[in-house]
Design a protein around this motif. Structure first.
Motif: not given
Length: 402
Positions: A19-23, A25-26, A30-32, A64-65
């Motif tokens: 679930f962490v890996n899926q999130c 990727k999301e 995204s632009d978040q 995100r970095q």
């Protein structure tokens, strides 16, 4: 109760890492720049009898970095309390770190090494200091922000990324810290059939060993072995010497157990050496003299390997060995919980018997070889040596010039 809207919540019956890996990727798509997750999931407590399951809550902050995701996480068994602390009207203005701090939760980061926090395990010969140990007797910890969490909890939040999904088979890292007193600080004379051990000597007590050279009882005296017509007779003679010693050892242990109960100590409770000495002073002198003589008759069959600070000992399977008093070592070992106790000059507190018969059948009586370390690099003030390389782990020693 309404959880903060920017937190994804999920209850799972398996590891949360997918679930962490899926999130992650999301978030990259995204632009978040940040996403919080709250996941509760089960963990089998494999280090306890019957491995009961416990439900844990993991609180993640994904950042995100560039093209990668930096993960912070905290883990707690307060599965119901954590959501209550993340209600929208109370936590919306707080940062991830502020929330964890307010909840007294240690939080960790994929950008930083995990700081192992040792636990001390009392032994009749001194203590073991565990850095990765996970057993019923104790579980090592991971520290952060002057707080800590159990090592298996922390790793269970990202088991593949943190330990290659090898949570149950981590290499055991510990310190052996024997008492400085002779006999009282000598470890079990034992052998292993599968477990592989490597000792690195870090200190030799100067009161116990004034010349700075300690020892490990290591295998058998080859001259003594050669004095017998056959190896079978040598094994039989050694086994007979051990059994003779064990009889007097048991007599003394029964007497000391009575003194333990008299003074309010549990029968299998480790005690300080001076307390044990006080009890032994009440043992009849004739019995004490017999114990000492039979111990010496048993020990002449074995051999000692001298040890100084910096020495490395690789213990071959089936070779009986006993680190001696006042010699402190770092130990790396495979996580195989098996041993055969050949003999011990004290009462064994963790089991009710010795394994002499089986050990004497299996033990190697050959002279154990200690190879010199392979030099992998020696240039520009840096020397790297290969201490050991097993199938599942290796150890390097790195020496740096000032």
């Amino acid at each position: 109760m309404k959880i903060m809207p920017n937190i994804k919540t999920l209850s799972l019956d398996c590891s949360p890492e997918s679930f962490v890996n899926q999130c992650s990727k999301e978030l990259l798509a995204s632009d978040q720049h940040e996403m919080w997750l709250l996941v509760n999931y089960p963990l089998q407590q494999f280090w306890l009898s019957d491995a009961p399951a416990i439900r844990l809550a993991a609180f993640y902050c994904l950042k995100r970095q560039a093209s990668s995701i930096h993960i912070q996480w905290a883990v707690t068994d307060q599965v119901d309390e954590l959501p209550q602390a993340l209600v929208a009207d109370e936590s919306s203005s707080k940062s991830y770190a502020e929330i964890c701090t307010a909840l007294n939760l240690a939080y960790f980061s994929t950008e930083q090494a995990l700081q192992l926090q040792a636990i001390n395990i009392a032994k009749p010969w001194g203590q073991e200091i565990w850095y990765t140990g996970m057993e019923e007797r104790g579980v090592a910890l991971v520290a952060a922000q002057n707080l800590h969490a159990p090592l298996p909890w922390v790793l269970s939040a990202l088991p593949q990324q943190l330990c290659g999904d090898q949570l149950q088979s981590l290499v055991l890292l510990k310190i052996l810290d024997p008492l400085p007193q002779a006999v009282f600080g000598d470890l079990y004379f034992e052998l292993h059939q599968k477990k592989r051990e490597v000792y690195v000597v870090t200190a030799v007590d100067e009161n116990a060993w004034p010349d700075g050279i300690g020892a490990i009882r290591f295998g058998f005296n080859q001259e003594r072995r050669a004095s017998y017509v056959s190896d079978l007779l040598f094994r039989q003679a050694f086994a007979a010497a051990v059994k003779s010693y064990q009889l007097v050892r048991q007599q003394i242990d029964v007497l000391v157990d009575e003194l333990r109960q008299r003074d309010g100590f549990a029968l299998n409770q480790p005690v300080a050496a001076d307390q044990l000495e006080a009890w032994l002073a009440e043992v009849p002198i004739a019995l004490s003299v017999q114990e000492r003589e039979l111990r010496q008759q048993m020990d002449v069959f074995t051999d000692d390997l001298p040890l100084s600070v910096g020495d490395v000992v690789k213990v071959p399977c089936l070779t009986p060995h006993s680190l001696q008093h006042g010699v402190r070592t770092v130990e790396f070992q495979t996580p195989v919980y098996e041993r055969l106790i050949v003999s011990f000059a004290q009462k064994v507190l963790t089991q009710s018997h010795w394994d002499t018969d089986k050990a004497c059948q299996l033990m190697s009586i050959e002279q154990p070889e200690q190879e010199s370390l392979s030099v992998l690099r020696d240039a520009a003030g840096v020397k790297i040596e290969l201490v050991v390389e097993f199938e599942d782990f290796y150890v390097h020693r790195v020496s740096l010039q000032p």
